[in-house]
Design an enzyme around this catalytic site. Sequence first.
Site, short mmCIF file in Angstrom:
data_model
loop_
_atom_site.label_atom_id
_atom_site.label_comp_id
_atom_site.label_asym_id
_atom_site.label_seq_id
_atom_site.Cartn_x
_atom_site.Cartn_y
_atom_site.Cartn_z
N HIS A 124 -10.96 2.96 1.14
CA HIS A 124 -12.07 3.72 1.88
C HIS A 124 -11.28 4.48 2.85
O HIS A 124 -10.45 3.92 3.74
CB HIS A 124 -13.05 3.15 2.32
CG HIS A 124 -14.18 2.67 1.56
ND1 HIS A 124 -15.21 3.46 1.11
CD2 HIS A 124 -14.17 1.56 0.84
CE1 HIS A 124 -15.89 2.70 0.45
NE2 HIS A 124 -15.22 1.57 0.07
N THR A 176 0.27 -7.58 -0.11
CA THR A 176 0.33 -6.08 0.35
C THR A 176 1.48 -5.32 -0.06
O THR A 176 1.67 -4.18 -0.08
CB THR A 176 0.27 -5.98 2.08
OG1 THR A 176 1.61 -6.72 2.44
CG2 THR A 176 -0.85 -6.86 2.29
N LYS A 194 10.09 -18.81 -3.09
CA LYS A 194 11.12 -19.09 -3.71
C LYS A 194 11.34 -18.11 -5.07
O LYS A 194 10.42 -17.59 -5.41
CB LYS A 194 11.15 -20.64 -4.17
CG LYS A 194 10.06 -21.09 -5.20
CD LYS A 194 10.19 -22.57 -5.77
CE LYS A 194 9.18 -22.85 -6.49
NZ LYS A 194 9.54 -24.23 -6.94
#
Length: 196
Positions: A124, A176, A194
């Site tokens: 939004h 993200t 890893k």
Amino acid sequence: MNKEGFRQQMKNSPRFKRLLDYLIMNQRDARPRWYIRLLAPLYQHRGRGSKIYWSVRMDTPPYRKFSLGRHSVVESYTCVNNAVGDVVIGDYTRIGIHNTIIGPVTIGSHVNLAQGITVTALNHNFEDKNKRIDEQGVSTKPVVIGDDVWIGANAVILPGVTIGKHAVVAAGAVVTTDVPENTVVGGVPAKVIKKL
């Protein structure tokens, strides 16, 4: 006229698209109207041997693409929404119980999503402090999940993320940024734990 030609015509005519959107989408509930959902098997692509459980909420209007590959499964209580972008799922992929997938999202083949995962390309808009957030519309950035990926329970994959082939996302991670191939990521925000 084929399906892609029809979709292109709608994109080129905003007035026609608004009319169709009103006829197709329940504006209050933000999902296709009941009579459109009855027709979904006619405009959704479902590969041979694939299965979508009866309790799955398929918010898939016909003006966007939904494709489920061969022998893939969408488990119970999942919500799939392509109202703002196509959702394409590859072959031999399992979308676990109670997932949420909001397009535009491309999920590869031989992918396993555990339970309670959110994969969203939608956000939004909120930058204008003089307008309410619900007046500012939405934006999308496509999410791409490569082949042979495992995503653990309750992970969140945010807009614009690409997850490389043979990667693992730990349970509860919030992804993200892009995930390189052959890596394990985890944490909030997710970081490489890893290399495989």
